[in-house]
Design a protein around this motif. Structure first.
Motif, PDB file in Angstrom:
ATOM      1  N   LEU A 100      -4.790 -98.219 -75.420  1.00  0.00           N
ATOM      2  CA  LEU A 100      -6.189 -97.905 -75.702  1.00  0.00           C
ATOM      3  C   LEU A 100      -6.336 -96.467 -76.170  1.00  0.00           C
ATOM      4  O   LEU A 100      -5.620 -95.570 -75.716  1.00  0.00           O
ATOM      5  CB  LEU A 100      -7.044 -98.113 -74.451  1.00  0.00           C
ATOM      6  N   GLU A 101      -7.286 -96.259 -77.078  1.00  0.00           N
ATOM      7  CA  GLU A 101      -7.583 -94.916 -77.552  1.00  0.00           C
ATOM      8  C   GLU A 101      -8.924 -94.457 -76.992  1.00  0.00           C
ATOM      9  O   GLU A 101      -9.795 -95.275 -76.659  1.00  0.00           O
ATOM     10  CB  GLU A 101      -7.616 -94.882 -79.087  1.00  0.00           C
ATOM     11  N   ASP A 102      -9.079 -93.165 -76.882  1.00  0.00           N
ATOM     12  CA  ASP A 102     -10.321 -92.576 -76.380  1.00  0.00           C
ATOM     13  C   ASP A 102     -11.306 -92.498 -77.534  1.00  0.00           C
ATOM     14  O   ASP A 102     -11.328 -91.523 -78.294  1.00  0.00           O
ATOM     15  CB  ASP A 102     -10.043 -91.185 -75.806  1.00  0.00           C
ATOM     16  N   THR A 103     -12.082 -93.537 -77.700  1.00  0.00           N
ATOM     17  CA  THR A 103     -12.987 -93.630 -78.846  1.00  0.00           C
ATOM     18  C   THR A 103     -14.442 -93.704 -78.389  1.00  0.00           C
ATOM     19  O   THR A 103     -14.738 -93.849 -77.208  1.00  0.00           O
ATOM     20  CB  THR A 103     -12.669 -94.898 -79.668  1.00  0.00           C
ATOM     21  N   PRO A 105     -17.658 -95.974 -79.754  1.00  0.00           N
ATOM     22  CA  PRO A 105     -17.734 -96.500 -78.391  1.00  0.00           C
ATOM     23  C   PRO A 105     -16.349 -96.703 -77.765  1.00  0.00           C
ATOM     24  O   PRO A 105     -15.350 -96.845 -78.466  1.00  0.00           O
ATOM     25  CB  PRO A 105     -18.448 -97.846 -78.573  1.00  0.00           C
ATOM     26  N   LYS A 106     -16.331 -96.731 -76.452  1.00  0.00           N
ATOM     27  CA  LYS A 106     -15.091 -96.782 -75.687  1.00  0.00           C
ATOM     28  C   LYS A 106     -14.362 -98.119 -75.864  1.00  0.00           C
ATOM     29  O   LYS A 106     -14.976 -99.182 -75.820  1.00  0.00           O
ATOM     30  CB  LYS A 106     -15.409 -96.555 -74.210  1.00  0.00           C
ATOM     31  N   GLU A 107     -13.045 -98.029 -76.061  1.00  0.00           N
ATOM     32  CA  GLU A 107     -12.231 -99.241 -76.102  1.00  0.00           C
ATOM     33  C   GLU A 107     -11.973 -99.723 -74.668  1.00  0.00           C
ATOM     34  O   GLU A 107     -11.709 -98.923 -73.778  1.00  0.00           O
ATOM     35  CB  GLU A 107     -10.885 -98.977 -76.786  1.00  0.00           C
ATOM     36  N   THR A 108     -12.050-101.038 -74.479  1.00  0.00           N
ATOM     37  CA  THR A 108     -11.856-101.590 -73.134  1.00  0.00           C
ATOM     38  C   THR A 108     -10.643-102.506 -73.035  1.00  0.00           C
ATOM     39  O   THR A 108     -10.154-102.769 -71.934  1.00  0.00           O
ATOM     40  CB  THR A 108     -13.099-102.384 -72.696  1.00  0.00           C
ATOM     41  N   SER A 109     -10.144-103.015 -74.167  1.00  0.00           N
ATOM     42  CA  SER A 109      -8.983-103.893 -74.109  1.00  0.00           C
ATOM     43  C   SER A 109      -8.266-103.930 -75.458  1.00  0.00           C
ATOM     44  O   SER A 109      -8.879-103.718 -76.512  1.00  0.00           O
ATOM     45  CB  SER A 109      -9.397-105.322 -73.711  1.00  0.00           C
ATOM     46  N   VAL A 133       0.218-108.829 -85.491  1.00  0.00           N
ATOM     47  CA  VAL A 133      -1.206-108.488 -85.631  1.00  0.00           C
ATOM     48  C   VAL A 133      -1.801-108.290 -84.232  1.00  0.00           C
ATOM     49  O   VAL A 133      -1.580-109.105 -83.336  1.00  0.00           O
ATOM     50  CB  VAL A 133      -1.975-109.597 -86.368  1.00  0.00           C
ATOM     51  N   TYR A 134      -2.531-107.212 -84.055  1.00  0.00           N
ATOM     52  CA  TYR A 134      -3.225-107.014 -82.784  1.00  0.00           C
ATOM     53  C   TYR A 134      -4.488-106.195 -83.013  1.00  0.00           C
ATOM     54  O   TYR A 134      -4.687-105.594 -84.074  1.00  0.00           O
ATOM     55  CB  TYR A 134      -2.322-106.355 -81.738  1.00  0.00           C
ATOM     56  N   GLY A 135      -5.352-106.198 -82.015  1.00  0.00           N
ATOM     57  CA  GLY A 135      -6.608-105.478 -82.156  1.00  0.00           C
ATOM     58  C   GLY A 135      -7.128-104.992 -80.816  1.00  0.00           C
ATOM     59  O   GLY A 135      -6.599-105.337 -79.758  1.00  0.00           O
ATOM     60  N   SER A 136      -8.167-104.194 -80.875  1.00  0.00           N
ATOM     61  CA  SER A 136      -8.820-103.706 -79.658  1.00  0.00           C
ATOM     62  C   SER A 136     -10.306-104.016 -79.746  1.00  0.00           C
ATOM     63  O   SER A 136     -10.844-104.244 -80.830  1.00  0.00           O
ATOM     64  CB  SER A 136      -8.610-102.194 -79.498  1.00  0.00           C
ATOM     65  N   LYS A 137     -10.942-104.041 -78.585  1.00  0.00           N
ATOM     66  CA  LYS A 137     -12.387-104.261 -78.578  1.00  0.00           C
ATOM     67  C   LYS A 137     -13.067-103.205 -77.726  1.00  0.00           C
ATOM     68  O   LYS A 137     -12.446-102.568 -76.871  1.00  0.00           O
ATOM     69  CB  LYS A 137     -12.730-105.663 -78.092  1.00  0.00           C
ATOM     70  N   THR A 138     -14.354-103.041 -77.955  1.00  0.00           N
ATOM     71  CA  THR A 138     -15.129-102.017 -77.262  1.00  0.00           C
ATOM     72  C   THR A 138     -15.843-102.608 -76.046  1.00  0.00           C
ATOM     73  O   THR A 138     -15.824-103.823 -75.813  1.00  0.00           O
ATOM     74  CB  THR A 138     -16.174-101.398 -78.196  1.00  0.00           C
ATOM     75  N   GLU A 139     -16.507-101.744 -75.309  1.00  0.00           N
ATOM     76  CA  GLU A 139     -17.254-102.189 -74.126  1.00  0.00           C
ATOM     77  C   GLU A 139     -18.404-103.113 -74.503  1.00  0.00           C
ATOM     78  O   GLU A 139     -18.920-103.860 -73.659  1.00  0.00           O
ATOM     79  CB  GLU A 139     -17.779-100.964 -73.362  1.00  0.00           C
ATOM     80  N   ASP A 140     -18.815-103.075 -75.775  1.00  0.00           N
ATOM     81  CA  ASP A 140     -19.854-103.993 -76.257  1.00  0.00           C
ATOM     82  C   ASP A 140     -19.264-105.293 -76.781  1.00  0.00           C
ATOM     83  O   ASP A 140     -19.964-106.116 -77.368  1.00  0.00           O
ATOM     84  CB  ASP A 140     -20.670-103.331 -77.375  1.00  0.00           C
ATOM     85  N   ASP A 141     -17.926-105.463 -76.601  1.00  0.00           N
ATOM     86  CA  ASP A 141     -17.204-106.669 -76.991  1.00  0.00           C
ATOM     87  C   ASP A 141     -17.078-106.823 -78.510  1.00  0.00           C
ATOM     88  O   ASP A 141     -16.951-107.930 -79.029  1.00  0.00           O
ATOM     89  CB  ASP A 141     -17.855-107.926 -76.396  1.00  0.00           C
ATOM     90  N   TYR A 142     -17.113-105.699 -79.226  1.00  0.00           N
ATOM     91  CA  TYR A 142     -16.897-105.718 -80.671  1.00  0.00           C
ATOM     92  C   TYR A 142     -15.469-105.273 -80.986  1.00  0.00           C
ATOM     93  O   TYR A 142     -14.903-104.422 -80.295  1.00  0.00           O
ATOM     94  CB  TYR A 142     -17.876-104.786 -81.389  1.00  0.00           C
ATOM     95  N   THR A 143     -14.913-105.833 -82.051  1.00  0.00           N
ATOM     96  CA  THR A 143     -13.587-105.405 -82.484  1.00  0.00           C
ATOM     97  C   THR A 143     -13.659-103.968 -82.967  1.00  0.00           C
ATOM     98  O   THR A 143     -14.537-103.607 -83.757  1.00  0.00           O
ATOM     99  CB  THR A 143     -13.061-106.301 -83.627  1.00  0.00           C
ATOM    100  N   ARG A 145     -10.345-101.644 -83.423  1.00  0.00           N
ATOM    101  CA  ARG A 145      -9.188-101.390 -84.283  1.00  0.00           C
ATOM    102  C   ARG A 145      -8.434-102.682 -84.576  1.00  0.00           C
ATOM    103  O   ARG A 145      -8.381-103.577 -83.730  1.00  0.00           O
ATOM    104  CB  ARG A 145      -8.220-100.404 -83.625  1.00  0.00           C
ATOM    105  N   VAL A 146      -7.842-102.751 -85.749  1.00  0.00           N
ATOM    106  CA  VAL A 146      -6.972-103.869 -86.125  1.00  0.00           C
ATOM    107  C   VAL A 146      -5.714-103.282 -86.752  1.00  0.00           C
ATOM    108  O   VAL A 146      -5.802-102.385 -87.593  1.00  0.00           O
ATOM    109  CB  VAL A 146      -7.652-104.815 -87.142  1.00  0.00           C
TER     110      VAL A 146
END
Length: 207
Positions: A100-103, A105-109, A133-143, A145-146
């Protein structure tokens, strides 16, 4: 008799030169039997075995499953590890690690999108060209990073994207060495990007 032998030799040599890569998903039982858990730092989410002219390989996708609940599993770190079966043991060929990166909005997973990962021979040279292929999502459940990473001759070529509704915070970058990839591989990845846009409702564009 000579004609039969000649035909056999021609067919045999043709099959050697046209050897195709093969891959299949390993079951939990097979993962345990192969003792693949010993090479992984985190729980194995999925594993595939594939073969090409270079040998037989195992590719494991691991996620640290930091928070596990009935609703969701959240990961803070992931690893993909590729090993070759070597005289009863494993020889690591390459590894991909991210967290996870310190972004804002905050990344949660962060997690692997194994639906889009593969280990095919994309350029027809008899060797597999794994795509991760992988990605991260934010606390608002939006993608957020990809990443799309292609491994060609044990070297990594990456596309890094940041999703955002606003132009200034959105990016889509290919590594500087991207154009050195064979055209067939680049075409496959371009088609994969189109598929990701459509199926995951992503922008995957610069600015």
């Amino acid at each position: 008799m000579k004609k039969v032998l000649l035909i056999f030799l021609l067919m045999n040599s043709a099959s050697i030169f046209s050897q195709k890569t093969e891959s299949y998903k390993l079951t939990k039982e097979q993962i345990s039997q192969r003792e693949l858990n010993e090479i992984a730092d985190f729980p194995i989410y999925k594993a595939i075995e594939f073969s090409d002219k270079g040998g037989v390989y195992d590719l494991v996708f691991t996620e640290n499953q930091k928070t596990i609940s009935k609703k969701d599993t959240l990961n803070t770190k992931i690893q993909a590890i590729c090993v070759i079966n070597d005289h009863g043991g494993f020889l690591e060929k390459w590894r991909i690690t991210d967290l996870l990166e310190d972004t804002d909005p905050k990344e949660t997973s962060i997690w692997f999108w194994t639906k889009y990962c593969s280990a095919k021979d994309l350029d027809g040279d008899g060797y597999a060209d794994p795509v991760i292929v992988y990605g991260s999502k934010t606390e608002d459940d939006y993608t957020r990073r990809v990443k799309i990473i292609t491994v060609y001759k044990n070297k990594k070529y990456a596309i890094r994207a940041v999703e955002c509704d606003l132009d200034y915070c959105r990016s889509f970058k290919k590594d500087s060495n991207w154009n050195s990839l064979p055209q067939k591989i680049k075409t496959y990845i371009d088609q994969l990007v189109v598929k990701l846009r459509k199926e995951q409702n992503l922008i995957l564009k610069d600015g």
